[in-house]
Every structure is written in C-alpha cells, then in structure tokens.
Design a protein around this motif. Structure first.
Motif, PDB file in Angstrom:
ATOM      1  N   GLU A  48      -4.242   2.018 -14.367  1.00  0.00           N
ATOM      2  CA  GLU A  48      -3.986   3.110 -13.799  1.00  0.00           C
ATOM      3  C   GLU A  48      -4.671   3.902 -14.539  1.00  0.00           C
ATOM      4  O   GLU A  48      -2.839   4.772 -14.020  1.00  0.00           O
ATOM      5  N   PHE A  70      -0.782   0.819   2.221  1.00  0.00           N
ATOM      6  CA  PHE A  70      -0.354   2.180   1.591  1.00  0.00           C
ATOM      7  C   PHE A  70      -1.790   2.987   2.601  1.00  0.00           C
ATOM      8  O   PHE A  70      -2.492   2.544   3.152  1.00  0.00           O
ATOM      9  N   ASP A  97      -8.532   6.389  -3.879  1.00  0.00           N
ATOM     10  CA  ASP A  97      -6.507   5.010  -3.800  1.00  0.00           C
ATOM     11  C   ASP A  97      -7.014   4.204  -2.786  1.00  0.00           C
ATOM     12  O   ASP A  97      -5.521   5.358  -1.362  1.00  0.00           O
ATOM     13  N   ASP A 133      -4.239  -3.119  -4.587  1.00  0.00           N
ATOM     14  CA  ASP A 133      -4.764  -1.849  -5.114  1.00  0.00           C
ATOM     15  C   ASP A 133      -4.904  -1.381  -5.885  1.00  0.00           C
ATOM     16  O   ASP A 133      -5.432  -1.603  -6.750  1.00  0.00           O
ATOM     17  N   CYS A 134      -6.011  -0.536  -5.489  1.00  0.00           N
ATOM     18  CA  CYS A 134      -7.670  -0.177  -6.506  1.00  0.00           C
ATOM     19  C   CYS A 134      -7.639   1.398  -6.620  1.00  0.00           C
ATOM     20  O   CYS A 134      -7.392   1.747  -5.701  1.00  0.00           O
ATOM     21  N   THR A 135      -8.434   2.658  -7.663  1.00  0.00           N
ATOM     22  CA  THR A 135      -8.527   3.973  -7.189  1.00  0.00           C
ATOM     23  C   THR A 135     -10.306   3.735  -7.750  1.00  0.00           C
ATOM     24  O   THR A 135     -10.158   2.897  -9.255  1.00  0.00           O
ATOM     25  N   GLU A 148      -8.409   2.519 -11.609  1.00  0.00           N
ATOM     26  CA  GLU A 148      -7.401   1.896 -11.259  1.00  0.00           C
ATOM     27  C   GLU A 148      -7.715   0.437 -11.089  1.00  0.00           C
ATOM     28  O   GLU A 148      -8.474  -0.290  -9.951  1.00  0.00           O
TER      29      GLU A 148
END
Ligand code: ZN
Ligand code: ZN
Length: 352
Positions: free
Chosen positions: A314, A179, A210, A221-223, A328
């Motif tokens: 998250e 994304f 993010d 997907d990580c934050t 996250e």
C-alpha cells in the motif's frame, strides 16, 4: 487443520523451554481456538492445558476439545502458576507488570523467560482455513468498492459514505469491520488515518477509501482512491506514480524476499517521481486475526517473506493541504509470486 500447539512445541525445543504460558487473547485464540474473553493456556512437550472460568467452560468444550480443560477462578493466574515448572516462556509484550509480579510470586521456583513475538511469528504463516476466511473477507471488501463505484461520491459526506460501507459489509455477511472505514476526500486524503467528516465530497478531487471486514475472526484490508470527475494534471500524475509503485512492488512480493527490499521497490519509484518525502509510512503489513500483524514491510524490516504470509502492499503519496493517493492490495505470499485478493480494478475509477 495444522497442529498449532505442535508448532509452538517446536519453538520451545529450539529455545530450551519446558512450556509456554499463553495469556494474550488473540494468541490464545490462534493456539487453542477459544473465542471468549478470559482464558489461558499452558503448552509444553507433553501438556496442553486450557484454563477458563465458569462463564466459558461450556464454550471451551466445543472450541478447545484437544486440550485438558481446567475450570479456574476468574483470576486465572493462581491456577496457571500451580501447574508450572522448569523454564517457562511468557508474553512480555502483553502481560502486565502486575500480572508478571504475581506470577513470579506464585511460581517462585519457575524460571520465567520473556518470549514476546513467539506466537506472532507462527501466526504470520497462515494455514488453509485461515486463508479461506481472509479470502472471504477480501471478497466482501471488493463488493464494497463495486457499490461505491455504482453510487458515486460527490455531494455525499465522508461520514455518510463510511456508514454506507459499514452497512454494505455487514449486510453481506461481515461479522464486524477490521477498522472504521477511511473515507478521505481532497485535503483530508493527505492524512493517512483521517476521520470521516461532515462536509460534502467535492467534484474533481481524489477520495481515499480504505476499508476491510472480518469473517470467522480474520480481517481484510484494502484501499482504492477514486476520482470524482476530471482532475488536475498534478493529481493524475500522482495517481499514476502510486499505481506504478504499487504494481512493481507487488511483483516483488515473493517467498524469500526481504521485507525492506520490497519496500524499497516502491520507495525508489516514488522518490524518482519527486514525492519521496510524501510517502511517510511503510509499504505494508501482515493481516490475520489482527489487521496489523507480522510481518511488517518497511524500510527497517529485516523479516523475510514466507509462503503463506498475508500482507498488504500500500504505497501512498500525501500532499499536505491538497490531496492524498493510496492503493492497497491484500495478497497471499507464494513461491512464484503473490495471489492478489483485492480484485477491484486499480486503473483510476472515475465516479460522480
Ligand atoms: Zn488499509
Ligand atoms: Zn493496511
């Protein structure tokens, strides 16, 4: 590789169905390996039929070797309908009303049974090949945080930083991004899905970062939330609260746990810290071919975690007009606890 059509057939038998029509492209990719943009499959006890049009017949030879391959017209439904009989499942979450009406007309003797979510539930349990791709995508994401920690944030615009993330991930081998990266400084951090803007990032604030990318079709997907210099106590405390909620809910991610119970671990901690109404989203979600898929970790989620699920954890706190914090991790669910794929440290990273 696991026998994915075989897993579908086991579901058909449980539901008393003769076959499943797979038309949704993500599910089609999972079930057959096909990566093109027009195709369909019929999976039954004794049949594995794959249909596509002339543009993709050569690709299908390589990608879908185990199916009987049929060259169909660009509108595949007539050829699909001609091969159906008995009780047949279809994807009522993705098939259009028009396509459904057409299929009904073309296969008037067939009983069409809605089976939305059937393949999504199977996709939620990953095999080794899928886990390898997700690990690789998570490793690239870890590298992006190292790059950001080294380069610093203050004085650059959110949009510049978002582009630096995208370029870094692509240059190191990501086929695409999961994304558009979220780079949300100060008050923008209070919007969980903020768009990167053109004002320079201020010192002494929090910046929510993010991001994720795709390797072999699979997402990461990580934050992380970084600080651009020393912070007010309120911001420091919010960060420590979210970190505590993240670590303790992460420890609750184990095969057999109910998703709502894992969510509650984080929610109770954030409630007790006085920010209960500032954690407005679920604790996490499954990740795979899509960045948001089953299972969902939320207050009303009755799903139970299974070994081989890949989920995010998250929690966040969003104070409107002031700041946001989200941490996250991407994790593989195991029998003894999670395998955490997001390696970048969670202690507050302070950058310039
Ligand atoms: Zn995310
Ligand atoms: Zn996420």
């Amino acid at each position: 590789l696991t026998d994915r059509p075989g897993r579908v057939v086991a579901q058909l038998e449980e539901r008393g169905l003769d076959a499943l029509v797979v038309t949704h492209l993500v599910n089609l990719r999972w079930a057959t390996g096909f990566t093109g943009s027009n195709g369909a499959a019929i999976i039954g006890r004794d049949e594995r039929v794959f249909l596509t049009d002339f543009r993709y017949t050569e690709r299908a030879q390589h990608e879908v070797p185990d199916f009987e391959r049929v060259k169909a017209g660009r509108d595949l439904l007539a050829d699909v309908a001609a091969r159906l009989s008995g009780r047949v499942g279809f994807d009522d979450a993705h098939m259009s009303v028009r396509e459904h009406a057409r299929l009904r007309e073309l296969a008037a003797d067939v009983e069409l049974v809605p089976t939305a979510g059937l393949i999504e539930a199977l996709r939620a349990v990953k095999d080794e090949g899928e886990l390898a791709a997700i690990r690789a995508a998570a490793t690239l994401a870890n590298g992006a945080y190292e790059m950001l920690a080294e380069q610093g944030l203050s004085g650059r615009t959110e949009a510049e930083v978002a582009w630096a993330i995208e370029r870094d991930l692509r240059e190191r081998g990501a086929q695409a991004l999961s994304f558009e990266p979220i780079v949300a400084a100060g008050a923008n951090g209070a919007l969980p899905h903020a768009l990167p803007g053109d004002t320079p990032i201020a010192p002494n604030t929090l910046v929510v970062l993010d991001l994720g990318c795709i390797v072999d079709g699979y997402c990461s997907d990580c934050t992380r939330t970084f600080a651009t210099g020393p912070l007010d106590d309120e911001l420091e405390q919010a960060y420590e609260l979210v970190l505590d909620a993240q670590q303790r809910s992460l420890a609750a991610v184990v095969a057999g746990a109910t998703c709502s119970a894992v969510d509650a671990v984080a929610r109770d901690i954030i409630d007790a810290g006085g920010h209960g109404e500032r954690f407005g989203h679920g604790l996490g979600h499954g990740v795979g071919l899509e960045v948001h898929e089953a299972p969902r970790l939320g207050q009303t989620s009755e799903e139970v975690l299974t070994a081989g699920n890949v989920v995010t954890v998250e929690p966040g706190v969003y104070v409107p007009g002031r700041f946001g914090v989200r941490i996250e991790d991407l994790v593989i669910v195991g029998h003894d606890g999670p395998e955490v794929l997001t390696a970048f440290p969670k202690d507050l990273t302070r950058v310039g």
